[in-house]
Write a protein that holds these residues in place. Structure first.
Motif, PDB file in Angstrom:
ATOM      1  N   PHE A 160      -1.189  10.270   6.956  1.00  0.00           N
ATOM      2  CA  PHE A 160      -0.552   9.368   7.877  1.00  0.00           C
ATOM      3  C   PHE A 160       0.632  10.008   8.740  1.00  0.00           C
ATOM      4  CE2 PHE A 160      -2.496   5.229   7.373  1.00  0.00           C
ATOM      5  CZ  PHE A 160      -3.062   5.363   6.065  1.00  0.00           C
ATOM      6  N   ALA A 161       0.329  10.744   9.734  1.00  0.00           N
ATOM      7  CA  ALA A 161       1.425  11.374  10.562  1.00  0.00           C
ATOM      8  C   ALA A 161       2.095  10.439  11.426  1.00  0.00           C
ATOM      9  CB  ALA A 161       0.632  12.567  11.250  1.00  0.00           C
ATOM     10  N   GLU A 162       3.608  10.490  11.212  1.00  0.00           N
ATOM     11  CA  GLU A 162       4.380   9.733  12.434  1.00  0.00           C
ATOM     12  C   GLU A 162       4.487  10.615  13.575  1.00  0.00           C
ATOM     13  OE1 GLU A 162       7.442   6.786  11.240  1.00  0.00           O
ATOM     14  OE2 GLU A 162       8.390   8.689  11.405  1.00  0.00           O
ATOM     15  N   HIS A 163       4.275   9.680  14.562  1.00  0.00           N
ATOM     16  CA  HIS A 163       4.368  10.395  16.039  1.00  0.00           C
ATOM     17  C   HIS A 163       5.644  10.436  16.327  1.00  0.00           C
ATOM     18  CE1 HIS A 163       3.493  11.035  19.961  1.00  0.00           C
ATOM     19  NE2 HIS A 163       2.510  10.893  20.295  1.00  0.00           N
TER      20      HIS A 163
ATOM     21  N   SER B   2      10.433  -5.272  15.084  1.00  0.00           N
ATOM     22  CA  SER B   2      11.080  -4.107  15.495  1.00  0.00           C
ATOM     23  C   SER B   2      10.406  -2.662  14.921  1.00  0.00           C
ATOM     24  CB  SER B   2      12.509  -4.191  15.049  1.00  0.00           C
ATOM     25  OG  SER B   2      12.749  -4.337  13.858  1.00  0.00           O
ATOM     26  N   ASN B   3       9.359  -3.030  14.461  1.00  0.00           N
ATOM     27  CA  ASN B   3       8.715  -1.697  13.861  1.00  0.00           C
ATOM     28  C   ASN B   3       8.086  -0.696  15.045  1.00  0.00           C
ATOM     29  OD1 ASN B   3       9.318  -1.822  10.795  1.00  0.00           O
ATOM     30  ND2 ASN B   3       7.587  -3.434  10.824  1.00  0.00           N
ATOM     31  N   LEU B   4       7.740  -1.499  16.017  1.00  0.00           N
ATOM     32  CA  LEU B   4       7.340  -0.953  17.270  1.00  0.00           C
ATOM     33  C   LEU B   4       8.403  -0.259  17.935  1.00  0.00           C
ATOM     34  CD1 LEU B   4       4.919  -3.345  18.923  1.00  0.00           C
ATOM     35  CD2 LEU B   4       4.215  -0.979  18.211  1.00  0.00           C
ATOM     36  N   GLY B   5       8.213   1.128  18.345  1.00  0.00           N
ATOM     37  CA  GLY B   5       9.288   1.995  19.161  1.00  0.00           C
ATOM     38  C   GLY B   5       9.152   1.672  20.780  1.00  0.00           C
ATOM     39  N   THR B   6       9.826   0.565  21.252  1.00  0.00           N
ATOM     40  CA  THR B   6       9.521   0.363  22.663  1.00  0.00           C
ATOM     41  C   THR B   6      10.062   1.500  23.545  1.00  0.00           C
ATOM     42  OG1 THR B   6      11.402  -1.051  22.459  1.00  0.00           O
ATOM     43  CG2 THR B   6       9.358  -2.052  22.102  1.00  0.00           C
TER      44      THR B   6
ATOM     45  N   ASP C  93       6.893   2.834  13.344  1.00  0.00           N
ATOM     46  CA  ASP C  93       7.020   3.298  12.078  1.00  0.00           C
ATOM     47  C   ASP C  93       5.835   3.384  11.597  1.00  0.00           C
ATOM     48  OD1 ASP C  93       7.550   2.842   9.437  1.00  0.00           O
ATOM     49  OD2 ASP C  93       9.616   2.534   9.615  1.00  0.00           O
ATOM     50  N   ILE C  94       5.503   4.549  10.846  1.00  0.00           N
ATOM     51  CA  ILE C  94       4.289   4.876  10.288  1.00  0.00           C
ATOM     52  C   ILE C  94       3.939   4.248   9.191  1.00  0.00           C
ATOM     53  CG2 ILE C  94       4.932   7.035   8.823  1.00  0.00           C
ATOM     54  CD1 ILE C  94       1.662   6.619  10.713  1.00  0.00           C
ATOM     55  N   VAL C  95       5.031   3.783   8.207  1.00  0.00           N
ATOM     56  CA  VAL C  95       4.663   3.139   6.925  1.00  0.00           C
ATOM     57  C   VAL C  95       4.104   1.684   7.327  1.00  0.00           C
ATOM     58  CG1 VAL C  95       5.917   1.875   5.122  1.00  0.00           C
ATOM     59  CG2 VAL C  95       6.612   4.228   5.770  1.00  0.00           C
ATOM     60  N   TRP C  96       4.577   1.178   8.459  1.00  0.00           N
ATOM     61  CA  TRP C  96       4.249  -0.059   8.729  1.00  0.00           C
ATOM     62  C   TRP C  96       2.908   0.031   9.296  1.00  0.00           C
ATOM     63  CZ3 TRP C  96       4.166  -1.498  14.301  1.00  0.00           C
ATOM     64  CH2 TRP C  96       3.828  -3.059  14.675  1.00  0.00           C
ATOM     65  N   PHE C  97       2.455   0.880  10.010  1.00  0.00           N
ATOM     66  CA  PHE C  97       1.036   1.025  10.324  1.00  0.00           C
ATOM     67  C   PHE C  97       0.003   1.291   9.423  1.00  0.00           C
ATOM     68  CE2 PHE C  97       2.550   1.813  14.849  1.00  0.00           C
ATOM     69  CZ  PHE C  97       1.593   0.788  15.505  1.00  0.00           C
ATOM     70  N   CYS C  98       0.796   2.265   8.477  1.00  0.00           N
ATOM     71  CA  CYS C  98      -0.231   2.353   7.393  1.00  0.00           C
ATOM     72  C   CYS C  98      -0.449   1.320   6.547  1.00  0.00           C
ATOM     73  CB  CYS C  98       0.565   3.376   6.436  1.00  0.00           C
ATOM     74  SG  CYS C  98       0.151   3.460   4.736  1.00  0.00           S
TER      75      CYS C  98
ATOM     76  N   GLN D  38       0.874  -1.426  -0.104  1.00  0.00           N
ATOM     77  CA  GLN D  38       0.107  -0.091   0.087  1.00  0.00           C
ATOM     78  C   GLN D  38       0.798   1.357   0.066  1.00  0.00           C
ATOM     79  OE1 GLN D  38      -2.208  -1.583   3.078  1.00  0.00           O
ATOM     80  NE2 GLN D  38      -4.132  -1.667   2.036  1.00  0.00           N
ATOM     81  N   ASN D  39       1.834   1.139   0.483  1.00  0.00           N
ATOM     82  CA  ASN D  39       2.543   2.582   0.554  1.00  0.00           C
ATOM     83  C   ASN D  39       3.140   2.852  -0.676  1.00  0.00           C
ATOM     84  OD1 ASN D  39       4.448   0.243   0.998  1.00  0.00           O
ATOM     85  ND2 ASN D  39       6.023   1.297   1.603  1.00  0.00           N
ATOM     86  N   GLN D  40       3.222   2.002  -1.704  1.00  0.00           N
ATOM     87  CA  GLN D  40       3.535   2.427  -3.041  1.00  0.00           C
ATOM     88  C   GLN D  40       2.497   3.460  -3.457  1.00  0.00           C
ATOM     89  OE1 GLN D  40       3.622  -1.461  -4.757  1.00  0.00           O
ATOM     90  NE2 GLN D  40       6.173  -1.581  -4.786  1.00  0.00           N
ATOM     91  N   MET D  41       1.364   3.259  -2.946  1.00  0.00           N
ATOM     92  CA  MET D  41       0.127   4.118  -3.407  1.00  0.00           C
ATOM     93  C   MET D  41       0.544   5.545  -2.960  1.00  0.00           C
ATOM     94  SD  MET D  41      -2.671   1.504  -2.576  1.00  0.00           S
ATOM     95  CE  MET D  41      -4.257   2.418  -3.102  1.00  0.00           C
ATOM     96  N   PHE D  42       1.267   6.092  -2.131  1.00  0.00           N
ATOM     97  CA  PHE D  42       1.421   7.288  -1.759  1.00  0.00           C
ATOM     98  C   PHE D  42       2.220   8.092  -2.790  1.00  0.00           C
ATOM     99  CE2 PHE D  42       1.160   5.594   2.559  1.00  0.00           C
ATOM    100  CZ  PHE D  42       0.299   6.342   3.024  1.00  0.00           C
ATOM    101  N   ASN D  43       1.674   9.440  -3.093  1.00  0.00           N
ATOM    102  CA  ASN D  43       2.037  10.072  -4.061  1.00  0.00           C
ATOM    103  C   ASN D  43       2.846  11.370  -3.466  1.00  0.00           C
ATOM    104  OD1 ASN D  43      -0.077  11.576  -2.913  1.00  0.00           O
ATOM    105  ND2 ASN D  43      -1.203  11.654  -4.704  1.00  0.00           N
TER     106      ASN D  43
END
Lengths: 454, 454
Positions: free
Chosen positions: A79-82, A303-307, A55-60, A3-8
């Motif tokens: 999608f905003a990354e925290h 490891s995408n989770l920011g512990t 990581d916002i891409v992963w949640f996206c 899905q992240n390929q769809m980001f323009n």
């Protein structure tokens, strides 16, 4: 197709390191993903996803719902990354090296988009935004900016003493109890079995082998660590107990708890036999792909989770009390000890948590002055215990999904979706469309009045 | 009888020095004045006065309205002193010695009072609270806590480019224009007269004598300072142009601008004659009591006003653009130069102001999602230029008082009150009573539902 390929648009606007204090004017690059293929400026909407603890891409890529409804809502997706997660690190590589004392806030920078209808999606929406996935939606402070919000799996009441501290683990237990005969009892009995086996050196050795641990257990501290790791595994399974194969925290089969429980149907076995079955169960979670050569008790998720970021947030603003009693749940009893928690935070980050911060700032149970929020909760999701599961007002609406785990409604459409989540999603979209109509209706009235006055 | 004698409680609860950052857990004593003589716990209200830029006792003694309506509203009166003012200094005597970088926030600590109907009175109400008298009411962030608000003389739009930067000085000018023939023209002409007289040493000497200055003028910088001081005097007169003798910023006669304008009726005099008349006018403001032996151009108001605290606030969050053009107003032209303003702030406090902070955090003109706020403005008050003077919604109501200066409606009843302020006050009370009834009505419905459910 990913899905992240769809980001323009991938955007890294500058955000202030500290929006509230004035000791520094430094900025950092905060990551945003945007897709405006379906956006209609004049009568569309902006779906603003407030990033989670990772990581916002992963949640996206795990939030297909936004893509599924984009066309219908003529929506731009944002999608905003925290901050403190993924690539959005206020102090770069030093972000976790020093205690900065700066709150984990995020700022929305969408000047120019004000005139469109902004839908704040997911847990948290406000400015300041509190962006923990398992956390909360608070479009309150920025009601002027956010027209409506979908607070999916948002435990906004898992703070202070708003809910009993045991509610979370009780729901985890319930998920296992319902997923196979004797399943929760078997887990309940496993803790004693581990304790007994761990009493001798040879027992420790046997345990390490039986559980295929990457690093052998050496002492009682390691055993405590092992128990914590196993507990967290059951918790994670409860969160991602989806009705189809998935790969969020780990690659997993459909209804993974049912699969796990097949190995956990006899609580009366010997300690060694019981632990061998526990291994089989853990192996489903950690080795569904069959690639793992051993189990690493230092990690339970991707490891995408920011512990680290989460640890800091939990040590400052997001203090969620947890406890177990071994009666209403399948875990070893552990009371909530704020003093100890605070001391640990001080040791790790040099800060003391403020347990009353959130309820003071956001109102706790007194949220009836807000409006246009859908609170959705899956009943399998342990976070639903701190969620809003009953309507508060006409425009603070609760939707519960009996077969739903954490964020099931936010995931992409799937052939194996239970009817209840389909219904939930269509209700969510109905509310959103209604409130978008309201938004444009009021806007048009304002415009007409303005023209009449001129 | 002095009104502060009526207080039955003077409270100094601990407040965090920084509610938002986590670098410090230090606290300081924040001053509150309380009076509960008329309070009815079950159906009464709490009038919470969010302190201004100064000593809270002094403001309390100038806010008779709260005392006048206490019985009718069965109200507890609470006056909170804003941090950095009066006795509420976060860093004690060092509060202004160093730039702390900590925002000028205040926290309301009223646990236990939550169940009563809280009316947030005056400019500012929220948590964080921005407590500048000339500032703003924002009960937005804490809508759950504050049931309704009276935003008296609150220039919530005097930020960013929400109103023209010249609006304030234009209203000041208008007040003088209407208060006597040629009054504003005379002032308009005085600046050139000062400039011409100040060209020579003997002219400077003459000016210092003619204006009875305590410290003689020595150079062009002093002359600039003099002009600023005179301008501020006219501004202050516009703010306190009350219909009766008063003693707020200074002891003054009724309708002081009219009195002042008696001396300013001839703009065509020689420079020297014109300045002698300016002195007579200034002398009304600075020496109504007849006690002053000379005029001190370093101060324009009572020392109860916390000018340092305000300077810091204005250099951080509260950036209000001001300008003059000498055409629409009676002042020397001066454009708004943010760069220069920011540099001055950096020189004085080591901080840079954030002009977009307030409009970002509080929504600027987009406040229609809030409710239950009365915005009152006196048309003589220069701050009304940045105020809400038209209804926004059914529950965001504007009241204008044609003969009102700054905060006239908040002052104690007076035999010389114009009818318009009496009407304004009764409208204010009517709205408050209606919203208090609404509060208890909703509360009762909730209670009944709870009983039915149990």
């Amino acid at each position: 197709m990913s899905q992240n390929q769809m980001f323009n648009l991938l955007s890294y606007p500058s955000a202030l390191v500290d929006h509230f204090g004035f000791t520094t004017d430094k900025t950092f690059k905060q990551r945003y993903l945007l897709a405006d293929e379906h956006w209609k400026k004049d009568d569309g909407s902006i779906l603003f996803y407030t990033g989670n603890e990772g990581d916002i891409v992963w949640f996206c890529n795990n939030t297909g719902f936004m893509w599924d409804v984009a066309e219908e809502l003529k929506a731009m997706l944002v999608f905003a990354e925290h901050r403190y997660y993924g690539e959005s690190l206020p102090f770069g590589n030093n972000s976790f090296k020093v205690s900065t004392g700066i709150p984990c806030f995020i700022e929305l920078h969408f000047t120019g988009l004000h005139r469109s209808c902004v839908i704040c999606k997911l847990k948290v929406c406000s400015n300041p935004v509190l962006g923990k996935s398992i956390s909360a939606i608070f479009p309150t402070a920025f009601a002027y900016f956010v027209s409506l919000a979908l607070a999916a799996s948002a435990p906004i009441w898992h703070f202070g003493n708003l809910v009993p501290c045991g509610v979370f683990m009780k729901i985890v237990t319930e998920d296992f109890r319902k997923s196979g005969p004797n399943c929760s009892e078997t887990i309940h009995n496993s803790w004693g079995a581990i304790t007994r086996l761990a009493r001798t050196g040879s027992g420790l050795h046997w345990l390490s082998e039986a559980l295929h641990l990457c690093t052998p257990l050496r002492n009682s501290q390691d055993v405590q660590h092992l128990k914590g790791w196993i507990s967290e595994t059951w918790i994670n399974l409860a969160m991602v107990d989806y009705p189809y194969e998935s790969n969020f925290l780990q690659p997993l089969p459909a209804w993974p708890i049912k699969v796990v429980c097949k190995y956990l149907n006899n609580p009366s076995l010997s300690d060694a036999q019981l632990l061998q079955n526990i291994f089989q169960a853990l192996n489903i979670y950690y080795n569904y792909s069959g690639q793992a050569r051993c189990l690493n008790i230092s990690e339970t998720t991707t490891s995408n989770l920011g512990t680290q970021g989460w640890s800091y947030q939990a040590c400052t603003e997001m203090v969620m009390p947890f406890c177990t009693n071994g009666i209403d749940d399948m875990f070893e009893p552990r009371s909530w000890n704020f003093r100890e928690y605070s001391d640990d935070c001080f040791k790790q980050w040099g800060v003391r948590p403020r347990p009353a911060w959130i309820t003071t700032v956001y109102g706790g149970r007194n949220i009836s002055s807000h409006s246009n929020i859908v609170f959705s909760n899956g009943e399998l999701d342990p976070w639903s215990g701190g969620g809003v599961t009953k309507d508060i007002t006409d425009t603070l609406v609760a939707i519960t999904i009996p077969e739903g785990a954490h964020h099931l409604d936010l995931r992409a459409r799937n052939a194996f979706d239970p009817t209840t989540v389909l219904l939930a999603r269509s209700l969510e979209v109905r509310h959103m469309k209604q409130w978008i109509r309201d938004f444009y209706c009021i806007k048009n009235i304002h415009n007409s009045l303005r023209k009449l006055n001129n």
